[in-house]
Motif scaffolding. Structure first.
Motif, PDB file in Angstrom:
ATOM      1  N   VAL A  34      46.805 -40.651  65.823  1.00 15.96           N
ATOM      2  CA  VAL A  34      46.007 -39.529  65.323  1.00 15.96           C
ATOM      3  C   VAL A  34      45.572 -38.688  66.515  1.00 15.96           C
ATOM      4  CG1 VAL A  34      43.947 -38.801  64.080  1.00 15.96           C
ATOM      5  CG2 VAL A  34      45.148 -40.874  63.359  1.00 15.96           C
ATOM      6  N   THR A  35      45.819 -37.395  66.422  1.00 17.23           N
ATOM      7  CA  THR A  35      45.283 -36.449  67.398  1.00 17.23           C
ATOM      8  C   THR A  35      44.188 -35.656  66.712  1.00 17.23           C
ATOM      9  OG1 THR A  35      47.405 -36.263  68.556  1.00 17.23           O
ATOM     10  CG2 THR A  35      45.790 -34.512  68.922  1.00 17.23           C
ATOM     11  N   VAL A  36      42.957 -35.850  67.164  1.00 12.63           N
ATOM     12  CA  VAL A  36      41.810 -35.194  66.543  1.00 12.63           C
ATOM     13  C   VAL A  36      41.499 -33.920  67.314  1.00 12.63           C
ATOM     14  CG1 VAL A  36      39.437 -35.460  65.764  1.00 12.63           C
ATOM     15  CG2 VAL A  36      40.921 -37.457  65.898  1.00 12.63           C
ATOM     16  N   TYR A  37      41.407 -32.822  66.583  1.00  9.60           N
ATOM     17  CA  TYR A  37      41.040 -31.540  67.170  1.00  9.60           C
ATOM     18  C   TYR A  37      39.559 -31.285  66.918  1.00  9.60           C
ATOM     19  CZ  TYR A  37      46.120 -31.058  67.069  1.00  9.60           C
ATOM     20  OH  TYR A  37      47.459 -31.269  67.230  1.00  9.60           O
ATOM     21  N   ARG A  38      39.049 -30.218  67.510  1.00  9.86           N
ATOM     22  CA  ARG A  38      37.650 -29.880  67.276  1.00  9.86           C
ATOM     23  C   ARG A  38      37.394 -29.630  65.797  1.00  9.86           C
ATOM     24  NH1 ARG A  38      34.663 -28.105  71.401  1.00  9.86           N
ATOM     25  NH2 ARG A  38      33.003 -28.526  69.904  1.00  9.86           N
TER      26      ARG A  38
END
Length: 604
Positions: A34-38
């Motif tokens: 998972v790549t979490v963005y703002r």
């Protein structure tokens, strides 16, 4: 002939109906990264399915319940052709209660049982009161009782009635408290269930399979139901030591599925912000050193070294080889001996050492025979392998910085439940040199503030966020870091320091009011006292101001400044002071204002 044709038609109809009603193949997916963005997150799942040749419908379950349809990417081998993709929510599967909800419901059930038992007690007491009242009426109607017997009977009724009434009151109060508590618990359950968004989504794939077999699928997409927020701990041991910046994050998600043991990355970029097509630059070939496994990299340096886990040396922050022997037969014999293994300063066996996973290694140092024996004696004649392990989550975070964003890759598996509650992760800790100084504006605030100026702050990969200030082990308040609003130097306000005392007072003996015809001339003088009650010398920037006038009928002039730096455009006076421990300094400044005596001027 008619019969054969009818049978064939019936067979085809039945076969067609069977094909039309054939259930699609359903498989579960496993969330891997998972790549979490703002604002939002990119989720990647793996799934495997045994497919038969021909057209088939495959449903991949365990997907987020809210996704950007246009962001769905499905990858498989060339033998499988993707004909169509459809996303839907699986509302037929009821979400499982989380542990908090289960605990609350168990408590509610227990309290409900208690309320029912209290109801029984209340009913029993009321029935006893009715029986007592009935018996009282019967006894009162009887004749032939003596006065003593009647008094004794009345005392019994009174005592028993009071006892039952008191018990009834206690049970009713207990019942009310239990009902109030039950209402609160049910309200809390309702609140928790709002966060329990475990209604999973699923993706339906229309596939054309060239060859039957087992196939692996990789599914990725963007979901808006996740975000991360940066914040900081700013720690200052004393104004002589470097400033410590602890970079932290709060991660929250309501995607409908728990993130369990996922490879997590946090990015400062915004998904889908850039829509321009990429442009290729010239690709120049060059010689590179191939990545070798750890055992091969240590061959000839320390005999018999083997570490379990990831084979690549790229996970190690630092590898150092110290000391090189000669080519004599004696040295070759020593090199063939097993080395000693030192991990975080403690010696361990080869078997214990072999269980270390390279992901946990921060630094490795390999000593040859001469260097090893000088430190550890003859037992290290075969060399020494010295390991420093990582400490805390920050050591497992890799920072990637490019022109558009910064990404923090967390190298150990991470859990984030789908309940909307923030999970805290320490990303990095930096020790940076800072120029500490105190700052006071007694016209606006009687306290002195400690400031820190940080040069080359761009290397810290900071993003705007709140900061907790811990000075000399004590929490002193909050600040806000906004690197977008800074230039060459990052300025941080670290809070008030009561040990630097600033006092401003008006000197009546040096202030006066005179009347000159139709005008009034008012002279005002102030004295600012600064005392350093700290055990260290301090530098302080002191600022105040005198009034300026844009009205031709009002004249203002600075009469005394005690060597201040004067900004005539703003009227700001600045003093740079350096005070020894316990030292007190006094600053005096004054100004005059001439204006019409029948008017008032804002001199305060």
């Amino acid at each position: 002939m008619y019969t054969k044709t009818s049978c064939l038609a019936a067979f085809l109809l039945i076969a067609g109906f069977a094909v039309a009603t054939e259930e699609p193949l359903k498989i579960s997916s496993s969330l891997k990264t998972v790549t979490v963005y703002r604002n939002g997150a990119e989720m990647l799942h793996n799934a495997s399915a045994q497919l038969t040749q021909g057209s088939t419908e495959l449903i991949i379950e365990g997907i987020s319940n809210t996704i950007d349809i246009n962001s769905i990417q499905v990858n498989c081998t060339a033998a499988v052709t993707l004909m169509g993709v459809e996303f839907s929510n699986n509302y037929m599967v009821a979400p499982a209660d989380n542990q908090r909800i289960r605990q609350l419901k168990d408590s509610a059930e227990h309290i409900t049982d208690e309320i029912e038992k209290i109801k029984v007690q209340v009913t029993t007491i009321n029935e006893l009161l009715d029986v007592l009242k009935t018996n009282k009426d019967i006894k009162g109607a009887q004749t032939g009782l003596s006065v003593a017997e009647l008094m004794k009977l009345m005392d019994y009724y009174k005592s028993k009635s009071n006892e039952l009434q008191e018990e009834l009151k206690q049970q009713q109060e207990k019942q009310k408290k239990r009902r109030d508590l039950l209402i609160k618990i049910n309200n809390q359950v309702a609140e928790e269930e709002k966060k329990n968004t475990k209604n999973e989504g699923r993706i339906s794939l229309q596939l054309s399979v060239a060859v039957s077999g087992k196939y692996d699928f990789v599914v990725s997409y963007i979901t808006p139901n996740a975000y991360w927020t940066p914040y900081y701990d700013i720690r200052i041991d004393d104004i002589k030591s470097p400033l410590k910046v602890v970079y932290k994050s709060k991660i929250s998600q309501t995607t409908g599925i728990d993130w369990k043991k996922v490879k997590l990355s946090l990015s400062t970029s915004i998904p889908n912000q850039w829509g321009n097509a990429p442009v290729l630059n010239t690709w120049f070939l060059a010689y590179i050193n191939p990545v070798t496994i750890l055992e091969q990299s240590l061959a000839g340096k320390a005999a018999g070294v083997k570490i379990r886990g990831i084979n690549s040396m790229s996970n190690l922050d630092e590898v150092v080889v110290v000391g090189y022997g000669t080519n004599s037969n004696t040295d070759r014999t020593l090199e063939e001996k097993a080395p000693v293994y030192i991990v975080n300063g403690a010696e361990m066996t080869k078997q214990e050492f072999s269980k270390i996973n390279t992901i946990a290694i921060k630094k490795m140092e390999v000593l040859k025979a001469d260097a090893a024996t000088s430190l550890y004696g003859s037992r290290a004649s075969g060399g020494a392998v010295i390991i420093t392990l990582k400490e805390g989550l920050g050591d497992y975070v890799t920072v990637s910085d490019n022109e558009l964003n910064v990404t923090f890759d967390i190298d150990i598996p991470f859990d984030v439940p789908t309940n909307g509650k923030a999970q805290t992760a320490v990303l990095k800790e930096y020790a940076v040199d800072a120029n500490y100084k105190f700052y006071a504006v007694p016209r606006l605030d009687k306290d002195a503030y400690l400031l820190a100026d940080i040069a080359e702050w761009e290397k810290l990969n900071l993003v705007p966020g709140d900061a907790n200030i811990i000075f000399e082990g004590t929490y002193v308040g909050k600040s806000f870091i906004d690197p977008n609003a800074t230039l060459d130097t990052l300025n941080l306000t670290l809070g008030r320091d009561k040990r630097v005392v600033v006092k401003k007072e008006k000197l009546a003996d040096y202030s006066s009011v005179k009347f000159l015809g139709s005008n009034k001339l008012q002279k005002i003088t102030y004295e600012i006292t600064v005392k350093n009650n700290k055990k260290d010398a301090v530098e302080i920037t002191l600022k105040d101001q005198y009034p300026l006038s844009t009205n031709k009928d009002i004249e203002a002039a600075l009469t005394e400044d005690s060597g201040a730096s004067v900004n005539k455009e703003t009227g700001v006076l600045s003093w740079q002071l350096k005070l020894a421990p316990g030292e007190t300094r006094k600053i005096r400044f004054g100004y005059s204002v001439k204006y019409a005596k029948d008017r008032q001027v804002n001199l305060n």
